[in-house]
Design a protein around this motif. Structure first.
Motif, short mmCIF file in Angstrom:
data_model
loop_
_atom_site.label_atom_id
_atom_site.label_comp_id
_atom_site.label_asym_id
_atom_site.label_seq_id
_atom_site.Cartn_x
_atom_site.Cartn_y
_atom_site.Cartn_z
N ALA A 25 0.83 -1.20 0.00
CA ALA A 25 0.00 0.00 0.00
C ALA A 25 0.87 1.25 0.00
O ALA A 25 0.60 2.22 -0.71
N VAL A 26 1.96 1.23 0.79
CA VAL A 26 2.86 2.40 0.84
C VAL A 26 3.54 2.60 -0.50
O VAL A 26 3.65 3.72 -1.01
N VAL A 27 3.98 1.49 -1.12
CA VAL A 27 4.62 1.58 -2.43
C VAL A 27 3.64 2.16 -3.46
O VAL A 27 4.01 3.01 -4.29
N LEU A 28 2.39 1.72 -3.41
CA LEU A 28 1.38 2.21 -4.34
C LEU A 28 1.16 3.71 -4.15
O LEU A 28 1.09 4.47 -5.11
N LYS A 29 1.09 4.16 -2.88
CA LYS A 29 0.92 5.60 -2.62
C LYS A 29 2.12 6.39 -3.14
O LYS A 29 1.95 7.47 -3.72
N LEU A 30 3.32 5.87 -2.93
CA LEU A 30 4.52 6.57 -3.41
C LEU A 30 4.51 6.69 -4.93
O LEU A 30 4.92 7.71 -5.50
N LYS A 31 4.03 5.63 -5.63
CA LYS A 31 3.95 5.68 -7.09
C LYS A 31 2.97 6.77 -7.55
O LYS A 31 3.23 7.49 -8.50
N VAL A 32 1.86 6.87 -6.83
CA VAL A 32 0.87 7.89 -7.18
C VAL A 32 1.47 9.27 -6.98
O VAL A 32 1.36 10.16 -7.84
N TYR A 33 2.15 9.47 -5.83
CA TYR A 33 2.78 10.77 -5.56
C TYR A 33 3.83 11.12 -6.63
O TYR A 33 3.89 12.25 -7.12
N ARG A 34 4.65 10.13 -7.00
CA ARG A 34 5.70 10.38 -8.00
C ARG A 34 5.10 10.72 -9.36
O ARG A 34 5.65 11.55 -10.10
N SER A 35 3.96 10.07 -9.68
CA SER A 35 3.33 10.38 -10.97
C SER A 35 2.80 11.81 -10.98
O SER A 35 2.66 12.42 -12.05
N LEU A 36 2.52 12.37 -9.82
CA LEU A 36 2.06 13.75 -9.73
C LEU A 36 3.22 14.74 -9.64
O LEU A 36 2.98 15.95 -9.65
N GLY A 37 4.44 14.25 -9.49
CA GLY A 37 5.59 15.14 -9.37
C GLY A 37 5.97 15.43 -7.93
O GLY A 37 6.58 16.45 -7.64
N ILE A 38 5.58 14.55 -7.02
CA ILE A 38 5.87 14.74 -5.59
C ILE A 38 6.75 13.58 -5.13
O ILE A 38 6.37 12.41 -5.27
N ASP A 39 7.92 13.91 -4.56
CA ASP A 39 8.80 12.89 -3.98
C ASP A 39 8.71 12.99 -2.46
O ASP A 39 8.81 14.07 -1.89
N ILE A 40 8.51 11.84 -1.84
CA ILE A 40 8.41 11.78 -0.38
C ILE A 40 9.70 11.16 0.15
O ILE A 40 10.11 10.08 -0.30
N ASP A 41 10.32 11.83 1.13
CA ASP A 41 11.55 11.32 1.73
C ASP A 41 11.25 10.88 3.16
O ASP A 41 10.52 11.54 3.90
N ALA A 42 11.86 9.75 3.54
CA ALA A 42 11.67 9.22 4.89
C ALA A 42 12.83 9.66 5.78
O ALA A 42 13.96 9.86 5.32
N ASP A 43 12.54 9.80 7.06
CA ASP A 43 13.56 10.14 8.07
C ASP A 43 14.42 8.89 8.26
O ASP A 43 13.89 7.81 8.56
N PRO A 44 15.76 9.00 8.09
CA PRO A 44 16.59 7.80 8.23
C PRO A 44 16.58 7.21 9.64
O PRO A 44 16.79 6.01 9.80
N VAL A 45 16.29 8.01 10.64
CA VAL A 45 16.31 7.50 12.02
C VAL A 45 15.00 6.80 12.36
O VAL A 45 14.96 5.65 12.76
N SER A 46 13.87 7.55 12.19
CA SER A 46 12.57 6.99 12.60
C SER A 46 11.89 6.20 11.49
O SER A 46 11.03 5.36 11.77
N GLY A 47 12.24 6.46 10.25
CA GLY A 47 11.59 5.77 9.14
C GLY A 47 10.26 6.41 8.73
O GLY A 47 9.62 5.97 7.78
N ALA A 48 9.85 7.48 9.43
CA ALA A 48 8.59 8.16 9.09
C ALA A 48 8.85 9.13 7.96
O ALA A 48 9.93 9.70 7.84
#
Length: 197
Positions: free
Chosen positions: A138-161
């Protein structure tokens, strides 16, 4: 003298021998009956006259009502109204029939669409059999949708959020970096993303 006896005596004897008392009694009874019958007939005739007058008044009233109704009735207008109502009735019946046919068609189409929706739901997003999507998918699918819109989401390396989004607008040539704070709602960020795009 022509007669040997007194005429009065002869008349008295003659009247006595005839015995007219029952006849006189019968005449008296007949006279009384005739008087009663005459009174009864007069009373009955009065009642019949009163009834006749009452019926005559009713007849006169009904005749006047009939005359008013007949004068107010227009046969041509009545026939035209009947024709109009018949035409309207047939038009409504045809419209109802058309609506019933359309309802049956739409019900069949709805059933077909439901079957297609169930089939697509069973296949899942990727088109395969959907046994159960994991949270990671589900997270991968959401990230694909965001990327198709031109939005890149970065995760915090410590917490993973996911705490940072990079929004690229190719039409404007803009790049926005947004730090995601949990204290703001998802709706706030969704609106901000759309406004930026």
């Amino acid at each position: 003298m022509l007669l040997d006896e007194d005429p009065a005596t002869l008349i008295h004897q003659c009247a006595t021998n005839f015995n007219i008392a029952p006849d006189r009694s019968a005449l008296s009874r007949i006279s009384t009956s005739q008087t009663h019958l005459s009174a009864f007939r007069s009373h009955h005739l009065g009642d019949q006259k009163a009834t006749l007058q009452k019926l005559s008044r009713q007849l006169s009233s009904l005749q006047s009502q009939h005359s008013l109704t007949t004068s107010a009735h227009n046969p041509a207008a009545h026939a035209a109204e009947i024709l109009r109502l018949d035409t309207q009735k047939f038009r409504v019946a045809k419209h109802v029939s058309d609506l019933e046919i359309e309802e049956e068609r739409l019900e069949a189409e709805l059933e077909m669409l439901r079957a297609q929706a169930e089939e697509l739901d069973a296949q899942g997003v990727e088109g395969g059999e959907r046994v159960g999507m994991s949270e990671e998918d589900a997270v991968v699918l959401k990230l694909k949708v965001y990327r198709s819109l031109g939005i890149d989401i970065d995760a915090d390396p410590v917490s993973g959020a996911y705490n940072k989004a990079v929004i690229r607008n190719a039409a404007k040539g803009d790049v926005h970096v947004v730090n995601i704070d949990p204290k703001f709602s998802r709706f706030f960020y969704a609106k901000y993303f759309w406004d930026t795009l």
